[in-house]
Design a protein around this motif. Structure first.
Motif, PDB file in Angstrom:
ATOM      1  N   PHE A 181     -13.235 -16.681  52.563  1.00  0.00           N
ATOM      2  CA  PHE A 181     -14.099 -17.453  51.677  1.00  0.00           C
ATOM      3  C   PHE A 181     -13.301 -18.318  50.696  1.00  0.00           C
ATOM      4  N   CYS A 182     -12.088 -17.926  50.386  1.00  0.00           N
ATOM      5  CA  CYS A 182     -11.222 -18.814  49.588  1.00  0.00           C
ATOM      6  C   CYS A 182     -10.853 -20.065  50.379  1.00  0.00           C
ATOM      7  N   ILE A 183     -10.601 -19.904  51.668  1.00  0.00           N
ATOM      8  CA  ILE A 183     -10.299 -21.062  52.528  1.00  0.00           C
ATOM      9  C   ILE A 183     -11.504 -21.985  52.618  1.00  0.00           C
ATOM     10  N   LEU A 184     -12.679 -21.407  52.820  1.00  0.00           N
ATOM     11  CA  LEU A 184     -13.900 -22.212  52.873  1.00  0.00           C
ATOM     12  C   LEU A 184     -14.099 -22.996  51.573  1.00  0.00           C
ATOM     13  N   ALA A 185     -13.850 -22.348  50.450  1.00  0.00           N
ATOM     14  CA  ALA A 185     -14.002 -23.016  49.152  1.00  0.00           C
ATOM     15  C   ALA A 185     -13.051 -24.202  49.028  1.00  0.00           C
ATOM     16  N   ALA A 186     -11.799 -23.999  49.417  1.00  0.00           N
ATOM     17  CA  ALA A 186     -10.808 -25.070  49.318  1.00  0.00           C
ATOM     18  C   ALA A 186     -11.173 -26.245  50.221  1.00  0.00           C
ATOM     19  N   MET A 187     -11.663 -25.954  51.423  1.00  0.00           N
ATOM     20  CA  MET A 187     -12.035 -27.027  52.351  1.00  0.00           C
ATOM     21  C   MET A 187     -13.184 -27.866  51.807  1.00  0.00           C
ATOM     22  N   MET A 188     -14.180 -27.216  51.212  1.00  0.00           N
ATOM     23  CA  MET A 188     -15.305 -27.969  50.664  1.00  0.00           C
ATOM     24  C   MET A 188     -14.872 -28.865  49.513  1.00  0.00           C
ATOM     25  N   ILE A 189     -13.991 -28.380  48.689  1.00  0.00           N
ATOM     26  CA  ILE A 189     -13.518 -29.199  47.568  1.00  0.00           C
ATOM     27  C   ILE A 189     -12.736 -30.406  48.076  1.00  0.00           C
ATOM     28  N   MET A 190     -11.911 -30.209  49.092  1.00  0.00           N
ATOM     29  CA  MET A 190     -11.157 -31.334  49.665  1.00  0.00           C
ATOM     30  C   MET A 190     -12.087 -32.355  50.310  1.00  0.00           C
ATOM     31  N   LEU A 191     -13.128 -31.882  50.989  1.00  0.00           N
ATOM     32  CA  LEU A 191     -14.097 -32.797  51.576  1.00  0.00           C
ATOM     33  C   LEU A 191     -14.819 -33.601  50.502  1.00  0.00           C
ATOM     34  N   GLY A 192     -15.153 -32.942  49.392  1.00  0.00           N
ATOM     35  CA  GLY A 192     -15.790 -33.658  48.295  1.00  0.00           C
ATOM     36  C   GLY A 192     -14.918 -34.778  47.752  1.00  0.00           C
ATOM     37  N   LEU A 193     -13.636 -34.509  47.620  1.00  0.00           N
ATOM     38  CA  LEU A 193     -12.719 -35.532  47.118  1.00  0.00           C
ATOM     39  C   LEU A 193     -12.587 -36.693  48.102  1.00  0.00           C
ATOM     40  N   TYR A 194     -12.499 -36.372  49.405  1.00  0.00           N
ATOM     41  CA  TYR A 194     -12.382 -37.446  50.416  1.00  0.00           C
ATOM     42  C   TYR A 194     -13.657 -38.288  50.454  1.00  0.00           C
ATOM     43  N   ASN A 195     -14.810 -37.640  50.462  1.00  0.00           N
ATOM     44  CA  ASN A 195     -16.063 -38.378  50.559  1.00  0.00           C
ATOM     45  C   ASN A 195     -16.356 -39.193  49.309  1.00  0.00           C
ATOM     46  N   GLY A 196     -15.763 -38.811  48.186  1.00  0.00           N
ATOM     47  CA  GLY A 196     -15.868 -39.639  47.001  1.00  0.00           C
ATOM     48  C   GLY A 196     -15.288 -41.023  47.232  1.00  0.00           C
ATOM     49  N   TRP A 197     -14.327 -41.121  48.160  1.00  0.00           N
ATOM     50  CA  TRP A 197     -13.744 -42.413  48.522  1.00  0.00           C
ATOM     51  C   TRP A 197     -14.456 -43.061  49.705  1.00  0.00           C
ATOM     52  N   ALA A 198     -14.840 -42.272  50.693  1.00  0.00           N
ATOM     53  CA  ALA A 198     -15.228 -42.819  51.987  1.00  0.00           C
ATOM     54  C   ALA A 198     -16.686 -43.247  52.102  1.00  0.00           C
ATOM     55  N   LEU A 199     -17.596 -42.606  51.411  1.00  0.00           N
ATOM     56  CA  LEU A 199     -19.015 -42.818  51.668  1.00  0.00           C
ATOM     57  C   LEU A 199     -19.515 -44.160  51.154  1.00  0.00           C
ATOM     58  N   PRO A 200     -20.505 -44.746  51.853  1.00  0.00           N
ATOM     59  CA  PRO A 200     -21.213 -45.902  51.289  1.00  0.00           C
ATOM     60  C   PRO A 200     -22.012 -45.454  50.068  1.00  0.00           C
ATOM     61  N   LEU A 201     -22.300 -46.372  49.180  1.00  0.00           N
ATOM     62  CA  LEU A 201     -22.893 -45.997  47.900  1.00  0.00           C
ATOM     63  C   LEU A 201     -24.328 -45.492  48.043  1.00  0.00           C
ATOM     64  N   ALA A 202     -25.130 -46.171  48.881  1.00  0.00           N
ATOM     65  CA  ALA A 202     -26.542 -45.786  49.091  1.00  0.00           C
ATOM     66  C   ALA A 202     -27.257 -45.650  47.755  1.00  0.00           C
ATOM     67  N   LYS A 203     -27.343 -46.766  47.028  1.00  0.00           N
ATOM     68  CA  LYS A 203     -27.968 -46.743  45.704  1.00  0.00           C
ATOM     69  C   LYS A 203     -29.428 -46.340  45.764  1.00  0.00           C
ATOM     70  N   ASN A 204     -29.854 -45.581  44.767  1.00  0.00           N
ATOM     71  CA  ASN A 204     -31.272 -45.347  44.565  1.00  0.00           C
ATOM     72  C   ASN A 204     -31.839 -46.508  43.756  1.00  0.00           C
ATOM     73  N   PRO A 205     -33.095 -46.884  43.979  1.00  0.00           N
ATOM     74  CA  PRO A 205     -33.652 -48.034  43.256  1.00  0.00           C
ATOM     75  C   PRO A 205     -33.709 -47.777  41.757  1.00  0.00           C
ATOM     76  N   ALA A 206     -33.211 -48.734  40.988  1.00  0.00           N
ATOM     77  CA  ALA A 206     -33.233 -48.614  39.527  1.00  0.00           C
ATOM     78  C   ALA A 206     -34.608 -49.033  39.013  1.00  0.00           C
ATOM     79  N   SER A 207     -35.205 -48.178  38.194  1.00  0.00           N
ATOM     80  CA  SER A 207     -36.529 -48.494  37.655  1.00  0.00           C
ATOM     81  C   SER A 207     -36.772 -47.672  36.398  1.00  0.00           C
TER      82      SER A 207
END
Length: 438
Positions: A181-207
């Motif tokens: 479970f420590c390995i699983l935790a580390a992998m999720m955190i690394m994925l979060g950091l990568y996706n912070g760079w990679a993902l399209p923004l997909a804005k929610n409508p401002a209102s």
């Protein structure tokens, strides 16, 4: 890390679809598979494992009730990345819980936090996918979403089970699963950091109208609109029944592999289950998922659906063979499980596309897809909940015959219900473009 920075518009979906759905799958399989194997190693009975893991996974049933409130964030990307990081922290808490005197209750609580975090993440994850891709692209990449979602299975039920089996022998059960479970935790955190760079923004409508109170009113409208869709109750029945056999096999199958031979199982160790079910089986699943996505994109959902349902369910015959013959050759066991997993991967894409293209279209496309996936999880959890009791009552051989019979209703239903969105839904979807807000 600036989560509001827009990703290049022409960035290939292959740079972010895999990491997005890998991060969706990893915590899901931590709850659905890894937790069950951990409890089995700790001596918990099959029916208790089925009951508690089904209860924990109820978070995926109820996620539509809070999904609209995610609209308060400025973009779906922020939600996705935030809950990937939160999910990593929650997985780390499972490792801590294993060393408490009341370890079972503590693990159930921590795994529930993992499930809630992951379910919340999934809403924005699927919304980002739908709003960032055309319908044709959704079909083309559906195989990739399934592949990388279930890459979480490969890592969890494959590599991590191999590690758990090794450390169980050298360090003891609790310490072995702490490492996992420590390995699983580390992998999720690394994925979060990568996706912070990679993902399209997909804005929610401002209102200025987007407040918690306004969203609560909208949620009521969304729920009413969902259940006013033409033929919705038949669609709900179809979604629930689609996973009737698969949910039971995915719960009891791995436990059957671990069960002592004198009790009707195959008597495999944690390491051996990781080798045959988590690695060879998951490779077959990946190949099946990709093939199923392109097969459905080429043939169309209506013409492909029966073949997809049969692909999910007929290969479950291999479990009846294993329960009857009870072979000891790991190569033979691995080959049999690979057949089952290939069919599961090939056919599962049919349910995903049915929800995306038949149920979800309309004024509230993303929210209604979340409702559909919640219903899908309801079906999974219901059949998962009863699977342990049915297996104990029938024994392994008869249980796997029952699983085959459970697939008959959905196969019949698939031939008499529509496999495309209604004209009303299509008109609402066209009117709602370009926004597909929650």
């Amino acid at each position: 890390m600036d989560l509001t920075k827009t990703t290049k518009k022409d960035r290939s979906p292959l740079t972010w679809v895999p990491s997005l759905y890998f991060a969706q799958g990893l915590p899901f399989f931590a709850v659905a598979l890894v937790a069950g194997q951990m409890f089995k190693s700790m001596g918990v009975a099959n029916d208790d494992i089925a009951h508690w893991t089904a209860a924990i996974m109820s978070a995926w049933i109820f996620k539509p009730l809070w999904s609209p409130f995610l609209e308060l964030a400025s973009s779906k990307k922020i939600i996705v990345v935030s809950f990937q990081l939160i999910g990593g922290a929650c997985l780390g808490l499972v490792a801590v819980a294993l060393h408490m005197p009341f370890w079972f209750a503590a693990c159930v609580v921590m795994l529930t936090l993992v499930a809630i975090s992951s379910a919340t993440h999934d809403v924005a994850c699927d919304g980002l996918y739908i709003s960032s891709l055309t319908q044709k692209e959704q079909a083309a990449y559906a195989g990739w979403t399934g592949t990388f979602f279930n890459a979480g299975r490969f890592i969890s039920a494959g590599g991590l089970l191999l590690l758990a089996g090794y450390f169980e022998k050298t360090m003891g059960v609790a310490s072995a699963w702490t490492i996992v479970f420590c390995i699983l935790a580390a992998m999720m955190i690394m994925l979060g950091l990568y996706n912070g760079w990679a993902l399209p923004l997909a804005k929610n409508p401002a209102s200025a109208d987007i407040t918690a109170q306004a969203i609560a009113r909208t949620l009521k409208e969304v729920i009413i609109d969902f259940f006013k869709k033409p033929g919705i109750w038949v669609s709900v029945l179809f979604i629930i029944l689609f996973r009737a056999g698969e949910a039971q096999v995915q719960t009891i199958g791995p436990l059957f592999l671990r069960e002592a031979r004198e009790l009707g199982g195959l008597g495999l160790s944690t390491t051996e289950v990781g080798a045959v079910y988590g690695t060879a089986g998951t490779v077959a699943f990946v190949i099946g998922s990709i093939a199923g996505g392109y097969f459905t994109s080429w043939l169309g959902l209506k013409r492909a659906i029966l073949a997809l349902i049969l692909a999910v369910n007929l290969p479950n015959l291999v479990f009846y063979f294993l329960a009857t013959a009870r072979p000891t050759d790991l190569t033979l066991i691995g080959a049999a499980l690979s057949v089952e997993m290939f069919g599961y991967g090939f056919g599962f894409v049919g349910l995903i596309l049915y929800m995306m293209q038949v149920v979800a279209p309309g004024k509230y496309q993303t929210a209604h897809y979340a409702f559909a996936t919640g219903i899908m999880q309801l079906g999974f959890s219901l059949f998962k909940w009863v699977s342990g009791d049915i297996q104990i009552a029938l024994g392994y051989q008869n249980f796997f015959l029952w699983v085959l019979a459970a697939a008959v209703p959905v196969a019949i239903l698939s031939q008499i219900i529509p496999m495309s969105a209604s004209e009303r839904q299509q008109a609402e979807l066209a009117a709602a473009k370009p926004s597909t807000a929650l």
